[in-house]
Design a protein around this motif. Structure first.
Motif, mmCIF file in Angstrom:
data_model
loop_
_atom_site.group_PDB
_atom_site.id
_atom_site.type_symbol
_atom_site.label_atom_id
_atom_site.label_comp_id
_atom_site.label_asym_id
_atom_site.label_seq_id
_atom_site.Cartn_x
_atom_site.Cartn_y
_atom_site.Cartn_z
ATOM 1 N N SER A 9 0.830 -1.206 0.000
ATOM 2 C CA SER A 9 0.000 0.000 0.000
ATOM 3 C C SER A 9 0.861 1.250 0.000
ATOM 4 O O SER A 9 0.617 2.193 -0.765
ATOM 5 N N LYS A 10 1.867 1.273 0.856
ATOM 6 C CA LYS A 10 2.738 2.448 0.936
ATOM 7 C C LYS A 10 3.554 2.613 -0.345
ATOM 8 O O LYS A 10 3.732 3.734 -0.836
ATOM 9 N N ILE A 12 2.763 1.552 -3.440
ATOM 10 C CA ILE A 12 1.872 1.984 -4.517
ATOM 11 C C ILE A 12 1.514 3.463 -4.344
ATOM 12 O O ILE A 12 1.491 4.220 -5.315
ATOM 13 N N GLU A 13 1.269 3.855 -3.108
ATOM 14 C CA GLU A 13 0.954 5.249 -2.833
ATOM 15 C C GLU A 13 2.098 6.173 -3.283
ATOM 16 O O GLU A 13 1.867 7.196 -3.931
ATOM 17 N N LEU A 16 2.235 6.293 -7.086
ATOM 18 C CA LEU A 16 1.156 7.123 -7.628
ATOM 19 C C LEU A 16 1.463 8.611 -7.463
ATOM 20 O O LEU A 16 1.199 9.407 -8.368
ATOM 21 N N GLY A 59 -4.033 3.237 -9.727
ATOM 22 C CA GLY A 59 -4.876 3.857 -8.711
ATOM 23 C C GLY A 59 -6.088 3.010 -8.378
ATOM 24 O O GLY A 59 -6.528 2.958 -7.227
ATOM 25 N N TYR A 62 -4.879 0.376 -6.078
ATOM 26 C CA TYR A 62 -4.607 0.958 -4.755
ATOM 27 C C TYR A 62 -5.899 1.193 -3.974
ATOM 28 O O TYR A 62 -6.003 0.832 -2.810
ATOM 29 N N GLN A 66 -7.713 -0.280 -0.204
ATOM 30 C CA GLN A 66 -8.116 0.537 0.943
ATOM 31 C C GLN A 66 -9.491 0.090 1.418
ATOM 32 O O GLN A 66 -10.352 -0.216 0.626
ATOM 33 N N SER A 139 -1.491 -4.648 -11.992
ATOM 34 C CA SER A 139 -2.605 -4.191 -11.161
ATOM 35 C C SER A 139 -3.586 -5.323 -10.872
ATOM 36 O O SER A 139 -4.170 -5.374 -9.796
ATOM 37 N N LEU A 142 -2.182 -7.182 -8.007
ATOM 38 C CA LEU A 142 -2.377 -6.415 -6.774
ATOM 39 C C LEU A 142 -3.819 -6.490 -6.295
ATOM 40 O O LEU A 142 -4.074 -6.643 -5.090
#
Length: 156
Positions: A9-10, A12-13, A16, A59, A62, A66, A139, A142
């Motif tokens: 998560s971190k 990919i963030e 992005l 995105g 990602y 969440q 993606s 993921l």
């Protein structure tokens, strides 16, 4: 699994944010070169298009990871009893895994393979289009990971 989830998560963030920053710089340069210099750069439009593809597809993966960020219509699910809500959410995650596997990984992987095999390159940047399309199966992987994580998280 939680450490892998947090790391992905971190990561990919951060990716992005970097893509978005490059997109902003690219578009500002495109406008500046067109109106200030009087001649548009040849690569800026293509780079903006490719970075927007990566931003949108990555995105989506990602946001899927969440817990509260993904757009969903949960009206019918919230009307169910709590035990059935958990089961319905698992079915939804399983359908998302199936979609990501068939469309994104298999279909996207075939698209990447074909474009690389045919040697298709972008006109302005001269990069293989398979590299641009590679974000689709990545993606998909993921999304599958995040769906499995959510299913296992709900069992605890």
């Amino acid at each position: 699994m939680q450490k892998t989830y947090t790391f992905l998560s971190k990561s990919i963030e951060n990716i992005l944010v970097a893509i978005f920053g490059l997109l902003v710089i690219d578009v500002v340069w495109q406008v500046a070169s067109r109106y200030i210099i009087g001649q548009s750069s040849s690569f800026t439009e293509e780079f903006a298009r490719f970075s927007l593809i990566w931003l949108a597809v990555l995105g989506a993966a990602y946001i899927n990871g969440q817990k509260e960020g993904h757009l969903s219509m949960d009206f019918l699910v919230t009307k169910l009893p709590p035990k059935k809500q958990v089961a319905r959410k698992k079915y939804i995650q399983l359908f998302m895994i199936l979609f990501a596997l068939v469309v994104m990984i298999i279909g996207g992987g075939n698209l990447v393979y074909i474009t690389l095999k045919l040697g298709q390159t972008s006109p302005a940047l001269h990069i293989p289009l398979g590299y641009v399309y590679a974000i689709v199966p990545v993606s998909g992987l993921l999304i599958i990971f995040f769906c499995i994580h959510r299913i296992l998280e709900n069992e605890e």
